[in-house]
Design a protein around this motif. Structure first.
Motif, PDB file in Angstrom:
ATOM      1  N   ARG A 238       4.791 -18.611 -18.351  1.00 39.34           N
ATOM      2  CA  ARG A 238       4.950 -18.355 -16.919  1.00 39.34           C
ATOM      3  C   ARG A 238       3.634 -17.964 -16.263  1.00 39.34           C
ATOM      4  NH1 ARG A 238      10.294 -18.613 -16.048  1.00 39.34           N
ATOM      5  NH2 ARG A 238      11.722 -17.946 -17.702  1.00 39.34           N
ATOM      6  N   THR A 239       3.561 -18.260 -14.970  1.00 39.79           N
ATOM      7  CA  THR A 239       2.460 -17.811 -14.124  1.00 39.79           C
ATOM      8  C   THR A 239       3.054 -17.131 -12.905  1.00 39.79           C
ATOM      9  OG1 THR A 239       1.030 -19.648 -14.796  1.00 39.79           O
ATOM     10  CG2 THR A 239       0.449 -18.504 -12.759  1.00 39.79           C
ATOM     11  N   GLY A 240       2.465 -16.011 -12.515  1.00 40.18           N
ATOM     12  CA  GLY A 240       2.957 -15.330 -11.324  1.00 40.18           C
ATOM     13  C   GLY A 240       1.862 -14.511 -10.678  1.00 40.18           C
ATOM     14  N   VAL A 241       2.160 -14.046  -9.458  1.00 41.33           N
ATOM     15  CA  VAL A 241       1.211 -13.222  -8.721  1.00 41.33           C
ATOM     16  C   VAL A 241       1.952 -12.002  -8.194  1.00 41.33           C
ATOM     17  CG1 VAL A 241       1.583 -14.556  -6.596  1.00 41.33           C
ATOM     18  CG2 VAL A 241      -0.490 -13.174  -6.855  1.00 41.33           C
ATOM     19  N   GLY A 242       1.301 -10.842  -8.293  1.00 37.53           N
ATOM     20  CA  GLY A 242       1.893  -9.608  -7.809  1.00 37.53           C
ATOM     21  C   GLY A 242       0.964  -8.897  -6.842  1.00 37.53           C
ATOM     22  N   ILE A 243       1.547  -8.005  -6.047  1.00 38.19           N
ATOM     23  CA  ILE A 243       0.780  -7.259  -5.061  1.00 38.19           C
ATOM     24  C   ILE A 243       0.983  -5.775  -5.324  1.00 38.19           C
ATOM     25  CG2 ILE A 243       0.529  -6.704  -2.612  1.00 38.19           C
ATOM     26  CD1 ILE A 243       1.848 -10.107  -3.791  1.00 38.19           C
ATOM     27  N   VAL A 244      -0.097  -5.076  -5.642  1.00 29.22           N
ATOM     28  CA  VAL A 244      -0.060  -3.635  -5.853  1.00 29.22           C
ATOM     29  C   VAL A 244      -0.193  -2.914  -4.521  1.00 29.22           C
ATOM     30  CG1 VAL A 244      -1.176  -1.688  -7.016  1.00 29.22           C
ATOM     31  CG2 VAL A 244      -1.025  -3.913  -8.161  1.00 29.22           C
ATOM     32  N   GLY A 245      -1.045  -3.438  -3.677  1.00 29.09           N
ATOM     33  CA  GLY A 245      -1.280  -2.901  -2.335  1.00 29.09           C
ATOM     34  C   GLY A 245      -2.089  -3.907  -1.557  1.00 29.09           C
ATOM     35  N   ASP A 246      -2.443  -3.577  -0.330  1.00 28.23           N
ATOM     36  CA  ASP A 246      -3.219  -4.506   0.486  1.00 28.23           C
ATOM     37  C   ASP A 246      -4.513  -4.893  -0.236  1.00 28.23           C
ATOM     38  OD1 ASP A 246      -1.257  -4.172   2.329  1.00 28.23           O
ATOM     39  OD2 ASP A 246      -2.489  -3.109   3.808  1.00 28.23           O
ATOM     40  N   ASN A 247      -4.723  -6.193  -0.382  1.00 31.35           N
ATOM     41  CA  ASN A 247      -5.920  -6.751  -1.027  1.00 31.35           C
ATOM     42  C   ASN A 247      -6.076  -6.343  -2.485  1.00 31.35           C
ATOM     43  OD1 ASN A 247      -6.885  -8.262   1.187  1.00 31.35           O
ATOM     44  ND2 ASN A 247      -7.849  -6.450   2.080  1.00 31.35           N
ATOM     45  N   HIS A 248      -4.981  -5.918  -3.107  1.00 32.34           N
ATOM     46  CA  HIS A 248      -4.981  -5.568  -4.529  1.00 32.34           C
ATOM     47  C   HIS A 248      -3.906  -6.404  -5.216  1.00 32.34           C
ATOM     48  CE1 HIS A 248      -4.799  -2.207  -7.834  1.00 32.34           C
ATOM     49  NE2 HIS A 248      -5.118  -3.395  -8.324  1.00 32.34           N
ATOM     50  N   LEU A 249      -4.332  -7.340  -6.060  1.00 29.50           N
ATOM     51  CA  LEU A 249      -3.440  -8.348  -6.621  1.00 29.50           C
ATOM     52  C   LEU A 249      -3.436  -8.324  -8.133  1.00 29.50           C
ATOM     53  CD1 LEU A 249      -5.304 -10.633  -4.325  1.00 29.50           C
ATOM     54  CD2 LEU A 249      -2.840 -10.725  -4.116  1.00 29.50           C
ATOM     55  N   LEU A 250      -2.359  -8.851  -8.692  1.00 30.69           N
ATOM     56  CA  LEU A 250      -2.261  -9.079 -10.128  1.00 30.69           C
ATOM     57  C   LEU A 250      -1.948 -10.553 -10.356  1.00 30.69           C
ATOM     58  CD1 LEU A 250      -0.011  -6.063 -11.214  1.00 30.69           C
ATOM     59  CD2 LEU A 250      -2.489  -6.245 -11.504  1.00 30.69           C
ATOM     60  N   PHE A 251      -2.802 -11.246 -11.110  1.00 32.00           N
ATOM     61  CA  PHE A 251      -2.505 -12.598 -11.576  1.00 32.00           C
ATOM     62  C   PHE A 251      -2.068 -12.469 -13.035  1.00 32.00           C
ATOM     63  CE2 PHE A 251      -5.880 -14.870  -8.699  1.00 32.00           C
ATOM     64  CZ  PHE A 251      -5.142 -14.511  -7.583  1.00 32.00           C
TER      65      PHE A 251
END
Length: 320
Positions: A238-251
């Motif tokens: 799987r591939t996904g993207v997450g958002i921790v906060g504004d302009n803070h991402l997890l790939f």
């Protein structure tokens, strides 16, 4: 190994995949006549709708200049506009082992996270290996996108530009203020999203995490029921993207279908990976053999345990 050498090695699976698909549908043509010809036209033959598509950006958005003088190591990158830390995680043993990769990304401006298309063209059935697409735009970090080119529905906004407006499923919208949200494509329009300040949309799904909690029912969701893309259920790469906060991402990319290396994960297991790392929101992208993470021109993960990329139509990337 240089990125050029890497691209030469990984180009072959793309060609093989096209030949395999063409051969399979060719049998349908022989058996089904006109119906098979339709299938070849729909799923194999390139249909270019927009050329020089990757470089297009919204005229009403100030696009930040990426710092190209950043410094990187095997597990990270730092510049004035982006910070990236990559972690390899292995859990379990034997046939229960799972191997996945997390890129923790912070950017100074939402427009540092961009999208690019295979062959710099928007349309159907246009594919290239993620590393090739990443190299063409000078990406520091990239993951495969939503494979928009396999279907002709969904809302596709990339770099603030509308490419498709045919709402069909749950989407993810990234805004120019650095925030993101899940939304129902069928209740809005691309124009309305642009007016709200949307920078990118992704159309695959399902949404995995909302308000920091794993969403219910995601293990039984079917994304599409068209040819060759029925279900995302079970233990999969799987591939996904997450958002921790504004302009803070997890790939996040999870390898799978490889006994003793990585079995893959269910949708709920995938969602939990994001929650455990503080994501308030997360969304599932195209997976399976398409799952790929590219960093500094090299393939980070090991797709299907074979170390070979598979062609896809688009990437999400951090400019550098």
């Amino acid at each position: 190994m240089s990125s050029r050498q890497h691209a030469e090695i990984t180009r072959r699976p793309l060609i093989s995949r096209r030949r395999a698909l063409t051969g399979g549908l060719g049998a349908v043509v022989l058996a089904g006549g006109g119906g098979g010809a339709w299938a070849l036209n729909r799923y194999v033959i390139d249909h270019v709708e927009v050329a020089e598509a990757s470089a297009r950006t919204a005229s009403n958005v100030t696009v930040a200049e990426a710092d190209s003088s950043g410094t990187g190591t095997a597990t990270g990158y730092t510049s004035d506009t982006a910070k990236i830390k990559i972690q390899t995680v292995v859990t379990g043993t034997g046939d229960s082992q799972v191997t996945y990769f997390v890129a923790d990304v912070t950017v100074t401006d939402a427009t540092i996270m961009r999208s690019a298309f295979a062959d710099d063209e928007f349309g159907q059935n246009i594919i290239a290996n993620p590393s090739e697409i990443a190299e063409s735009v000078g990406a520091v970090l990239a993951i495969n996108g939503d494979y928009y080119g396999f279907r002709d529905t969904g809302i596709v906004i990339r770099n603030g530009v509308v490419f498709r407006d045919k709402g069909a499923r749950q989407g993810l919208a990234f805004l120019t203020d650095g925030s993101a949200r899940l939304y129902d494509e069928t209740t809005t329009s691309a124009a309305a999203l642009i007016a709200d300040g949307v920078w990118h949309t992704l159309s695959f799904g399902p949404g995995l995490v909302q308000d920091g909690k794993v969403l219910n029912g995601i293990d039984t969701v079917e994304i599409d029921t068209n040819f060759g893309n029925h279900s995302v259920q079970g233990r999969q790469p799987r591939t996904g993207v997450g958002i921790v906060g504004d302009n803070h991402l997890l790939f996040v990319v999870v390898d799978g279908r490889s006994a003793g290396y990585s079995r893959g994960v269910t949708m709920s297991e995938f969602a939990q990976i994001f929650v455990d790392r503080g994501a308030k929101l997360a969304y599932n992208l195209d997976g399976g053999g398409s799952s790929a993470m590219i960093f500094n021109g090299g393939l980070v993960n090991n797709p299907l345990g074979k170390g070979e990329e598979r062609g896809t139509s688009d990437i999400l990337y951090v400019a550098g």
